[in-house]
Design an enzyme around this catalytic site. Sequence first.
Site, mmCIF file in Angstrom:
data_model
loop_
_atom_site.group_PDB
_atom_site.id
_atom_site.type_symbol
_atom_site.label_atom_id
_atom_site.label_comp_id
_atom_site.label_asym_id
_atom_site.label_seq_id
_atom_site.Cartn_x
_atom_site.Cartn_y
_atom_site.Cartn_z
ATOM 1 N N ASP A 91 0.650 -1.179 -0.106
ATOM 2 C CA ASP A 91 0.134 -0.092 0.077
ATOM 3 C C ASP A 91 0.757 1.329 0.023
ATOM 4 O OD1 ASP A 91 -2.075 -1.887 0.121
ATOM 5 O OD2 ASP A 91 -3.153 -0.730 1.937
ATOM 6 N N HIS A 142 -6.077 3.252 -3.932
ATOM 7 C CA HIS A 142 -5.903 3.433 -2.510
ATOM 8 C C HIS A 142 -6.424 4.968 -2.491
ATOM 9 C CE1 HIS A 142 -5.044 2.390 1.425
ATOM 10 N NE2 HIS A 142 -3.815 2.446 1.501
ATOM 11 N N HIS A 146 -5.046 9.618 0.654
ATOM 12 C CA HIS A 146 -4.943 8.526 1.803
ATOM 13 C C HIS A 146 -5.827 9.280 2.830
ATOM 14 C CE1 HIS A 146 -3.583 5.546 4.838
ATOM 15 N NE2 HIS A 146 -3.125 4.834 3.645
ATOM 16 N N HIS A 236 3.743 -2.528 2.984
ATOM 17 C CA HIS A 236 3.723 -1.072 2.372
ATOM 18 C C HIS A 236 5.014 -0.982 1.889
ATOM 19 C CE1 HIS A 236 0.690 -0.809 5.758
ATOM 20 N NE2 HIS A 236 0.273 0.076 5.099
#
Length: 271
Positions: A91, A142, A146, A236
Amino acid sequence: MLTRRRALLAGAAAVGAAGTAVALGTVPAREPVRPPAPGPRPHRAVQPSAYRLRPLTGYGPPGAAPARTPVRREPLLHVPAPGRTMVLTFDDGPDPRYTPGILDTLARYDVRAMFFVCGEMAENNRDLLARMADEGHVVGNHTWSHPLLTRLGRRRIRREMERTSEIVDRAYGEPPRWFRAPYGAWNRAAFQLGAELGMEPLAWTVDTLDWTEPGTRTIVDRVEDGAAPGVVVLSHDAGGDRSQSVRALRSYLPGLLDSGYHLTVPRRGPA
């Protein structure tokens, strides 16, 4: 510059269009069809079809209507597949400091993964999205910046999703078919808007908590302890110092493969 995936799809579309034109123009109107004259017919070389280059999964019969993405009430937590299959996901990237190292390790072992990218990161690192496409990885949405979606209105959520999908489409070669809410904070609007944009929501089964920088060995242990058929692993490649995540992947990936796990990615057809 076209990615390999966009070039393949463009070639396939051209072949299909040419075939349609020939089929529509074979017999003139009001003129009988005469049998061919006797004698040997010249041999015509058969050209390879561009459709042979397409993956079988995700494509229905010619002319089939595209399936509508369902509106779910909760995200998918695992990917059902036969055998000892797992999915690795990363991510918040792409980040030129860490993403290339992850891609290098995946390429070394010929493994595909999923990258849920943030639009503001992808905008300045489109070359990394193009590399993901060329190497067979799946890119998901995503959001742009964020944010915590549960604190946003529908218009802002849609904009966060749409801007990222546009960047992915241009750099990766096709719009994302998967979506992950930042912080795993889903709400009804996120599910509805994601489905409207043709995306399925995917969460995770094993959280490495690598963003806390717990140490490379701890990350490796969490992946190995949580390994099981259908598991989706969350790591990540951006959002902070991800050097531990890069080193951990180098350690646990060959171990998973040696244990008989098949690391793959889910496939979906066009929305």
